[in-house]
Every structure is written in structure tokens, then in C-alpha cells.
Design a protein around this motif. Structure first.
Motif, short mmCIF file in Angstrom:
data_model
loop_
_atom_site.label_atom_id
_atom_site.label_comp_id
_atom_site.label_asym_id
_atom_site.label_seq_id
_atom_site.Cartn_x
_atom_site.Cartn_y
_atom_site.Cartn_z
N TRP B 80 0.81 -1.21 0.00
CA TRP B 80 0.00 0.00 0.00
C TRP B 80 0.85 1.27 0.00
O TRP B 80 0.50 2.28 -0.57
N TYR C 253 10.59 12.54 -1.46
CA TYR C 253 9.81 13.71 -1.87
C TYR C 253 10.02 14.90 -0.94
O TYR C 253 9.48 15.97 -1.16
N ARG C 276 8.32 18.63 1.04
CA ARG C 276 7.54 17.91 0.02
C ARG C 276 6.43 18.80 -0.51
O ARG C 276 6.02 19.77 0.14
N ASP C 277 5.91 18.45 -1.65
CA ASP C 277 4.74 19.16 -2.18
C ASP C 277 3.61 19.08 -1.16
O ASP C 277 3.36 18.03 -0.56
N GLN C 304 2.37 23.62 -4.05
CA GLN C 304 1.15 23.67 -3.23
C GLN C 304 1.52 23.74 -1.74
O GLN C 304 1.02 23.01 -0.90
N PHE D 103 2.51 8.18 -3.65
CA PHE D 103 2.76 8.84 -2.38
C PHE D 103 1.79 10.01 -2.15
O PHE D 103 1.18 10.14 -1.09
N TYR D 104 1.63 10.84 -3.17
CA TYR D 104 0.78 12.02 -2.98
C TYR D 104 -0.70 11.67 -2.99
O TYR D 104 -1.48 12.21 -2.21
N ARG D 106 -2.14 8.75 -2.24
CA ARG D 106 -2.58 7.85 -1.18
C ARG D 106 -2.14 8.32 0.20
O ARG D 106 -2.95 8.41 1.12
N MET D 107 -0.86 8.59 0.37
CA MET D 107 -0.36 8.87 1.71
C MET D 107 -0.69 10.30 2.12
O MET D 107 -0.90 10.57 3.29
N LYS D 108 -0.67 11.21 1.18
CA LYS D 108 -0.82 12.62 1.54
C LYS D 108 -2.14 13.20 1.07
O LYS D 108 -2.38 14.39 1.27
N LYS D 109 -2.99 12.38 0.46
CA LYS D 109 -4.32 12.83 0.03
C LYS D 109 -4.26 14.13 -0.76
O LYS D 109 -5.02 15.06 -0.50
N GLN D 110 -3.33 14.18 -1.65
CA GLN D 110 -3.08 15.41 -2.39
C GLN D 110 -2.94 15.06 -3.87
O GLN D 110 -1.86 15.17 -4.45
N ARG D 113 -1.01 16.69 -6.91
CA ARG D 113 0.43 16.52 -7.08
C ARG D 113 0.79 15.06 -7.37
O ARG D 113 1.96 14.66 -7.19
#
Lengths: 370, 370, 370, 370
Positions: B80, C253, C276-277, C304, D103-104, D106-110, D113
Motif C-alpha cells: 500500500w 519527496y 515535500r509538495d 502547493q 505517495f501524494y 494515497r499517503m498525503k491525500k493530495q 500533485r
């Protein structure tokens, strides 16, 4: 010595009596003597009159008022916002003074729960000098530290007192449970707080707003203040019928936010039913202790709810109320039109009974009227 | 054809039976066949066994498990987090799969309330191929879309399963009701969720943490995980005594946050009593519908509370749980030490009865053990 | 008449002079006369001494101090938290007093930007009675309205002054840019603010913490306060090398949060690179105007980012600092150990030059020492 | 084989050419073939045409479009909201597809990006089958996973494309820098993003809104969308004059929120000047790298600012844009009226040159028009 007339609650459930008190001399530092021009009768006043809350007697009620400054004590030169304040300015004021130093005021930034909070029209005994601490009187003496607001010329007192403390209360609640832009909202109840909550939700970017309440003239007010759909509880008489009507308006999972402005404890169970999983449920109408309900806490966990209480308001909510009315002519007109009954001070008891009957809209006392 | 053994709930309240199912052939795209090495017995499993929640029968329970990948379907190359995944990797996985497309998943970003959510060890009928959808079995076939996590070498399965789904549940709750740094916290209950909530509060910057619960060995665990003060409910036997003890630790107005992890509905009224005005009350223990309480909603308004529900957890909470254990050797050791009973698969029913008795700490099944 | 000795800045860049001022008589209402026991030398004092900020001269510097109450004016009976205050109590105090009434204090709840804020040790002219408004003196006269804190017995003054105003500053910043639990953090700079930021991030639930700075003894302090990885800028000498080292620790990142505690304007461009972004970049070190940089605002949009400034601190951050030290013996010991040089008042100038040289750790003046 | 015409960018800065591509056969699972009815020309398209961003050539531009579904692949039965989708439905779609797994995402909900994000009209090479991945064409083939939205009958395509991606961009920014109810707002720039930002601020509960920009017809649009005060930068020609005019409208400390929608890097320094201490400054216009400015980072610390970047938008912002237009007839009418020029596909290059000239309002291509 000049005398000031006031309508006084001397015994719970008994008619208000007109009494005279000596007019205070020169205000002390920070104090202001204000000639009350309009005093709204809040639903809470009816509860106070009935003795449902512990207040000192005799008591000059009236916690939502506007008037003109007669005298100002030393050092009082600006209103709460920092605008210049002068004799003859039309003003209103926050009904409560918080201490600014207790655990809740200072450590938790939650002055509505100040440990020594006192409210004009509620917490003061009229026997104690200087006596004049409520709005049902020709004059009120505001303590040093009161948050006084000069009312902009564009905002008539009718609009401000027509909105009443319900508006500031609803603004505080909106701050505690912020809408996400476009959220669907159900307002339970179309009394003053419910109507104000509708206006605030609309101004704060709500999507569909549904109001449940009555009677029809109040539903009409609800529409005028921003409700897209109104549901007459006299017609949609059971919970399931109301739920179906609400879901038709907001979608099959319930509303993003439900604001309870009813006061009957059972409304809380219905409100939770109307709220989608993960939504906000604001318990705003349970100001008096009206007893217990049978309640299933499993619902909180399973529906992943946020249940939010909000108590009273702070000075900055008064500021926001005034600014809202300043910006929005439609709301000014709607709230002013909500005042249906006006009484001179001598007929204050009659005014209170009218408010108690719920037969009209907002009722006000005009202490300077003959 | 190879056979796979599983412990199966065939009738509520009856002993688990060992059954054999055909081992699935090659996994389809995105699927994984995993040899289960350790399956925790969660308190919920006891409720399931008793028939208190509607689940299909027969059922292979077990929703908190770790194992080794035996086979991976096409396209499954990363876990994941995006880390490479290989046969023989030690893994765990989120127990639920959300659809990602329904109203709650997509519009409200609230996948724990997904309209079609299914959970391993709970929602699948063992009669339906491919049968192996629970942890109480030698193998489990993970569906495409399952959030699989490679377990870092530094995190023993004992630590992860010792923490169990209680830890991910507590992490989710902590996200929904964030602590302000230094907040005082009361955790009601010292079962798995309560213990995890203590650990999470400590890691998230809480000030004083008070745990109310028992028996003594669990209070000792509570201390080890971060509670500053523990209150044995068997000794401080009435609500008032507990309130006094809590207030002595957190100050005379109550705690900034109270986390209910008890499950008895009455704990909700006590929790509200322990919470300061304007505080957060998290209702985290009411996973089963254990009936109604007599409740006064006036308290919500007057105390200006935030009452927050939290349901289950998302994959990213599993990620955080693993990272927390990776960072914190003390917690790894504490949670691993919380496992007091281990059973081979053949004695799964015995394991379940042990968990049901509450006599020990965490109980686990070791399906590969002889 | 009793005289009080103080070290006075009479001309920028010139040695501090020891001067005597008449000891004030009985404190007026709300005031307190305090015998200063320890006064920290803050990096800002060096900037003040160099004349880089506009302050009145002559000036008694010293804005991070602890001492014992000698006399209290009428009405001063409790400290900021509401705990009883008595003569001989060991206390510290917030260095600034905000007005509570201006646009920023009242309307925007942002007292660090109060329009009339004054700070002990900075804003007062020593020629104006009552003269004693800074910590580099045997006594200080605290104004009514000062946020005074009784220091708990468990917290030595060494720990509190060792942490200094850097700790309260870092706590304020952490409040403005809250960590999500487990966030990776880069702290740029290992001066007092950077070290404090590390301690605060650790206490607030950070994941991996990387510190970039030097020299080696400061990197050792950084480790002791919670940094997982330290990068010596003298060794990783160019931006790209530092970036590579940071990304190795926090992932490819960049960090979830970067806290700039350096003061050189160019550190801002490097910090953005390390973030990171979508991350938080906290600009905490740019207290003095050290000039412009060449900056590309496109980066803010494309990455962002959230770039957050934080200025000074409020009384409640002092409260939190004290509570943190009260809870955490390790931090107490670390911050106390950070004090490497102690001077009597007579050698205050020597102390200031030591601080200016950056050769040691924290330097303090002990005004009661002979 | 049927042919589909498209306007193609074959070389930067050269006229768009009309080319034909084979119409795709039956859409694969999840895909949709859509007949484009209206394609807006976004300012970004001009940048793309000039070669200021790296995109593959040849390229069919057009990332803000509406059309009718011609064919749907297997499994495509609902739009992003879950509403039924049928052939002939009028639809729009999010221009970008995010992977949901990086990464963006899933992990950072962003997801804006996302590491592998691709946008219609930008990221696809027209030489690669199936070629039709931009709006400047008779048809577009939408990939599986595209967020498609059925457009409500009450929302004309003119309103939606008139608002364009500027509206969704402004909604995203508003989410990242939420207004407090009644906040004063300055919008720098009255291009499409600035105009949309005004509409969004108004809908989200802003107080006074000031727009700085031009020329006069755009300032008129700004008023129509909700600006209380407009400042013509051609008249208030220097920074100080603009600052004075803005402060007159919002008060002497600056605006609570400033939204930069200009694109010239220097606007960033002016925006910071217009923002009160502790306010939000949103950098929304710096989509292209237009070079560096001389910048003083001390301002960030001292003014205690929040500087917020926002990039693109997510599908849910498209949803909100549609709902906003559905609720607000005035905005529908205003945005539709913003379209001043319409061209058939054959004259696409002319359309692009018109947009480039900034002479009119919004320019659109009508690919089905003869």
C-alpha cells in the motif's frame, strides 16, 4: 433626585411591576449610562419569568437592547471595535461580561463558560445599587468592561433587535461547527434561533437548507431568510414522515449538518436521524434543562458523528452580527419585519405575555415611548 | 487437490469447527494468497460468536492477522505504501475494503462508512468460493484492492497483533478528535481499545493521562503504555468517587478530552461528567448496540461539548500504526508483552473462550503451529 | 534610599555599564518587585546590542529571566494560571504585555502583533522611572497585567532559562503549523530556536526529525533533544549534498514540515527545496531583517505549499513550556545542561560577548551572585 | 472508416492545423466517446502554444469542455457522483486523472500533485492512438477512470465553460485557505481566475471584497460577480496608490485574505503588502514559472503570515462548481455572459489568437458548429 422607571420581576410567574430607581450620578471610570430605546423579549425571558432558571429577585430583565449613550465615565472613548464613542451615539452591547482571567477565559479561550460571568437582564438583583442592569427600563448603567458597539446608521435598531440574541447565538454555533462550502443543512425549529441559524447558514455558504417547524407564518419567515425547503411539522406529523421529506430534499443519506433549535429534548433523537454518517449535529436549542431522553450512544460511534454544543456568544459574535446586517439589506429588512408587536414600558407585562403566547413574531418594549 | 484448514463458526454460540477448503489455484490479478502466521482474537469476535451482529454463516473469523505471502496475482508488485512486495514477505493488511466510489468514499471522504464495505473475518460466507476470507485459517486469499503492508523487520508480529485493530481504531479516533498539545486525557476502560488509546494519546502529545479500569494487571499495562494515573473501578466504586479521583489528577474542571472505551452505554454519561466544559468527548467503545441510556441533552449545550464518534479505520491508520511501532521500541515491547495466550489452529475454539473470559491479556491463534 | 544595580546598554556596540537606580517604593496595584536570580542572554540581545533593532537607550536588556517575588501590589494574589502567588515565590513572566483591546488583540486574536506591545528588556528606556524593566539587573519591577508564572519546584530555573524564549517561540510556531502525527520534520539550524523546535516536534508526535546545523557539540544537543538524524552543514557543504542527506532520511519527496531556524535569508530557499509538495514550511528564524533573496513564487503554487510565519509568543505558550518541562525530566536535564557559562551581574558585558561569540552553549547572568 | 477532425498544435507558436484522426471503435471498459460541443480556451492554452511548458507535440489542446456522450464502454453506468449516465447525456469531466496509489494520492491525500497525473488537452501526444485526448476536436475519447459529470439541465454549458477551469481552481484554493465568515478579501487580478475567486469568496461568506485589475469591462464583471470595490490598476498606477485604495476599503491594517491571481511574480510582493498581519496570502496565479523576484522573508515571520499555494483541482471541486452554478442563477448568468467570442473548430487558431490578445472576455470553440 431623578428617577428611572423599570419593569421589574418581583416574583416568578407574577406580573411585572413598574418601579422607580434613583438615576445614577456621574458614571464611574469606564461605565456608560444608556437610554434604552428598544428591548427585545427573548424566549429565555419567558423561562426566567416562570422561574425555570435560578436568578436573583427582584430582577430587571432584558438582555437584547439598543439605546443612546447619555453619559460616559472617564476613559470610555471607544467602542469594542475601536471606533470613537460619543454621547448620543446609538449603541448595543454584549449581554455578558467575562472575567478574562479564569480557567475558561484564559487557559481555554472559552469565555462563554467563564466561571464568574454575569449577564445584563439576568444575573443582577434590582435591589442592589445601582439597580439598573436590565433592558426593561428607561435607562441602563453599563459596567466598565462591557463590550459596547456603535450601531452603524445603515442598520436600524429594528433589524438588530429583530434578530436579537438568536443571531449572535447562531453565529457562535456556526463558528463551532463550520460548514463546508455547499453542505446541506437541516434546521430543526423555526423559532428565533432557528430562523437566525437559517440566515447564518445561508450567509456562510450552505447548499440546500431545509427547515422543519411551524406555524406557516414562521415557515414563510424561514423561506425569506434562506430556507430552500420548509416542512410544516403540523402536516408531516411523525418522525418518519419528516425524515422522508428531509431526505427527499438533501439526498438519501441525510444532511451534512443538522442544527437543533427546538428545545424539546426529543428533537435530539430526531436530529441524529436526519444527519448523514460523519455529519455535524449541533445541539443549540437545549438551553434550559428540559429533562432526559432515552438515547442510544451506539449511534454516535456507528454513524461517526460530531455532536457539538454551543453556549451563548462572545462580543466578537455581536460584531459579526452587526457586520452581517450592515452588508445584507435583505436580511435587515427580513429581521426588522419579524417584529410584530411593540409596547411601551408601562405595558411590559403585556409584552411578556404576548411573547409567551408564541402568537406573533418578535415582541419588543420601547422604553422611551409614551 | 491441496486442502486448507480453517476454524469455522457454523452456528452462533457453538464451538468453532475445523473444516477444510480447497486451496485456491493461481491468484487472479491483484490477489494474494497468504499463509497466516498469527491471528489475533478481537473482542468483536466474541460479539460475533454470540450472534450480536448480523454476519453470514458459516464464517471464518479473524480480522487482525499477519502472515507470509505465498503467491501474488498479476500486477501486484507493491504494498500500500509503494514498497516492493515479494513472495515470502511478512505482511499484514487492512481488514476492510472500501469501494472508493460511493457517496461516503468519494463525496465525503469517509470510507469507514462505505456503503458496500466488506471486512475479512466478518462479512464473508465461508461456503462461497474461494472460502478463505478470514484469519482463523492456515491461509487467506486477499482480494485485489486489499491494502497490504509489508511489516518492517524491526516490528515483530507479536507487537503488531498484540496491539491489534485496537491500535488502528485508536489512531483513527485521535485523528477525528485531535489533542491540543498538553491536553489532559481520561481514558475510560483498559481493554485493548483503552490501552491503545493511552499509547496513542501519549505519542500524540497529551499532558496528564488518567485511565479508569481494571483489573490490576490491566492497570499495570495502562501505566506501561503511558497513563500517569490509573484508577481501579473496583476500588473507586461509584461515579462520584471516580469523578473526584479524576479531578484530583486533571484539575477541578475536568479533562480536556475523555475517550470512552468501555462499551457499557452508561459509561457515556460518566464520561461527559469527567469532561471539562468545551472539551472533547470521544465515544469509541460503543461498537455494539448495547441499548439505550437516560440522557440529558441540555448538558451538550450547556457544557459546550464536542462529542465525537469514530468507526473502524482506514488503510492509512494501519500505516501509522506500523510506523509508530517502528519508531517506538518501548511500545513494541509493551504490546508484544500484552499477548498472554497462544493456541494452534486446532484449538481455536479454546482460544476464543479464553478471550471471552477476559481472564488474560491478548489471545492469538498461530495457524502454522502444530 | 536603597539602590538597585543594573547592567545598562548606553550606546550600541559599547560595553554594558553597571548603573544604580533607586529601588522603587511600594508596588502600585497589580505590580510586583522581583529579585532577578537568573537572566538568559538571548541571541536577540546581541542584535539589540549591535543596534540592529530600534530600541530606546539607555536600556536594561534581559527578556528571559527568573527570580523571587519581593513585594506585591494590591490585588496581585494569583499568577497567570490562577495559582496563589506569595512573596518569595520563584517566578518567571511573559516578556511582553499586549493591550487586549486593539485590532489584533481583540478582533483577530493575535496578541503577538498587538499594536502597542511592549517587552521587558527591549522596549523600555532605563532613564524613565521606574527604570527597572529588564532582566540584567538585581531587581525588576513588573507592570500590572504582566503574565507572571510561579515555577513548580520540580522545574529548576536552569531548565527554564536554559530553554529560554526559544522554547516558547517554538511552541507558538508548532501551534500555528500543527504536525500531523508521525510527520517527518526538518529543522534548519541548531541554535536555541532550532534546538527548541526539535524538542517541541518530538513532544508533539513527529516521526523522523532531521536537524541541519552545527558545530558538532550543537548537533549532539540536537540528538539529545530528539533529532533522529543530524547533518553537519560544515561537512555536507552545499545545498545539493544537504538535500540528498535529508531525502535519504525522510524519503524521496522531502519532509512533511520544514522549520527554518537559521536567520540567514537564503535558508528560506533551501527550506522550500527540502519540503515535500503540499507540506508546511515554517519561517521561524527571520526575526531580524537580514535583507532580500532572489525567490521564485511559482514554487509556492506548483508545490502547493503552506508557508507559515510565527512571531514571538503569548502567555499561554509560557504556560505550556513550563508544563512540558514539568512532565519531561529528560528535557529538563537537557535544557539545563545547555547552560555552559554563568556570570555575575558585574561581568554582564563579558557574558554578552561570550554569547556573541557563539563559542559555548547558553550563557546566563546571575544578578544575585557576588 | 469515419474520421474525426481536430485542431492540432504541431509546432510551438505556429498556427493550429485541422487534422483528421480515425474515429475509435467501440470504447473499452470504462471509456466514453464524447462529442465535444464547447471547448473553452484557457489562458494556459496560450502558454502551451507559446511553448512555455513542456508538452508533447503534436497536441490537441482543450482541457475545459462539455459535450454529449456517444458511446460508453462496459461498466460505465454512473457519473462521478453516482448519478445514472446514458448515451446523449450532456457531460463535462475533470481534466486530470490521478493514479490514486502514489505517495501524494494515497499517503498525503493530495492528488493534484500525483506523480503520474495526466491531463486532457495537455499531456497527450496526438500521434499516439487513440489520438483524441483534447477538447479542440469533434470528439474526445475519455479514459476509464475519468471523473465524468452529467450537467444538470438548469446549468447551460455556456455558464460552465464560461466559468471554466478558473472556477474549479478557485474553489480548490478556497478550500486550502478557508475564509472566516466576514473576512475581508483582496483579489489581485481580474482575469478568469481572479473573477472566479471573487465569485467563490462571495459564495463562501466573505465580507468586503476588493478587486484590483482591469480593463474596465473586466472590473464590471468583477462587480457583477461580487466585488464591493474595484480598483483599476491603470488608474491607481503605483503600488502605494493601490495600497491606499485597498486599505480605505478594508481598514488600516490590510485584508484578512489576499488572493494573487495575476501571474506576474512581482504581484506577490504587492499582495503581501496588502495583507494584514496574521492574514492569509494565497499564491494562485503563479502557474507558469515567470522568473524570480527580490523578496524579503523577514516579512513572513514579522507579519506572521500564512502563504498558501494551490495547484489545479480535484474531481470534487468540479462537483462543487456544478452545484454552485445549479444553486445560483445570478452566477450562471454572469459566467455565461462572460463568453464574448465563439468560433467553429475550423477557426480554432483564430480563437486562440483572440484569447491571446486579451481583447475580449472568454473565447470558446464550438466543434459541432458548421
Amino acid at each position: 433626585m431623578k428617577q428611572v422607571r423599570a419593569a421589574v420581576l418581583e416574583a416568578f410567574g407574577k406580573p411585572l411591576e413598574i418601579r422607580e430607581y434613583p438615576q445614577p450620578g456621574e458614571p464611574a471610570a469606564g461605565e456608560a449610562l444608556v437610554a434604552v430605546e428598544m428591548a427585545g423579549i427573548c424566549g429565555t425571558d419567558v423561562h426566567l419569568w416562570l422561574g425555570q432558571l435560578a436568578i436573583p429577585l427582584p430582577n430587571i430583565m432584558g438582555h437584547e437592547s439598543a439605546g443612546r449613550i447619555e453619559k460616559m465615565g472617564a476613559g470610555l472613548t471607544k467602542d469594542w471595535r475601536g471606533d470613537e464613542l460619543r454621547v448620543d451615539d446609538r449603541v448595543t452591547w454584549a449581554s455578558s461580561i467575562s472575567c478574562g482571567e479564569c480557567f475558561y477565559c484564559r487557559m481555554k479561550k472559552q469565555p462563554t463558560r467563564c466561571l464568574t460571568r454575569k449577564a445584563y437582564g439576568i444575573s443582577y438583583c434590582a435591589s442592589d445599587a445601582p439597580h439598573l442592569r436590565g433592558g426593561y427600563a428607561e435607562k441602563i448603567l453599563l459596567r466598565a468592561g462591557t463590550a459596547i458597539f456603535r450601531i452603524p446608521d445603515s442598520v436600524p435598531s429594528e433589524a438588530l433587535i429583530g434578530a436579537g440574541c438568536a443571531l449572535t447565538t447562531a453565529i457562535h454555533a456556526s463558528e463551532r461547527a463550520p460548514l463546508e462550502w455547499g453542505d446541506s443543512v437541516v434546521v430543526q425549529g423555526t423559532g428565533p434561533v432557528g430562523l437566525a441559524a437559517i440566515a447564518v447558514a445561508r450567509a456562510a455558504g450552505a447548499g440546500t437548507i431545509v427547515a422543519t417547524g411551524g406555524p406557516p407564518h414562521r415557515l414563510e419567515l424561514a423561506r425569506g431568510l434562506g430556507a430552500d425547503v420548509v416542512i410544516d411539522i403540523a402536516k408531516a406529523g411523525d418522525v418518519e414522515a419528516r425524515r422522508a421529506a428531509v431526505f427527499q430534499a438533501v439526498g438519501p443519506y441525510g444532511a451534512d449538518q443538522v442544527i437543533e433549535c427546538v428545545g424539546y429534548p426529543e428533537a435530539v433523537n430526531e436530529g441524529i436521524l436526519l444527519c448523514r454518517d460523519g455529519g455535524h449535529f449541533v445541539v443549540l436549542g437545549q438551553y434550559a434543562d428540559a429533562g432526559n431522553i432515552s438515547f442510544n450512544p451506539h449511534t454516535i460511534t456507528r454513524k461517526q458523528l460530531r455532536v457539538v454544543g454551543s453556549w451563548g456568544f462572545e462580543p466578537r459574535h455581536v460584531d459579526r452580527a452587526i457586520r452581517l446586517l450592515e452588508r445584507d439589506g435583505h436580511l435587515r429588512e427580513r429581521f426588522a419585519a419579524g417584529i410584530t408587536h411593540r409596547y411601551p414600558l408601562a405595558r411590559a407585562d403585556e409584552a411578556l405575555q404576548m411573547a409567551r403566547s408564541l402568537a406573533g413574531g418578535k415582541t419588543v418594549i420601547l422604553p422611551q415611548a409614551k
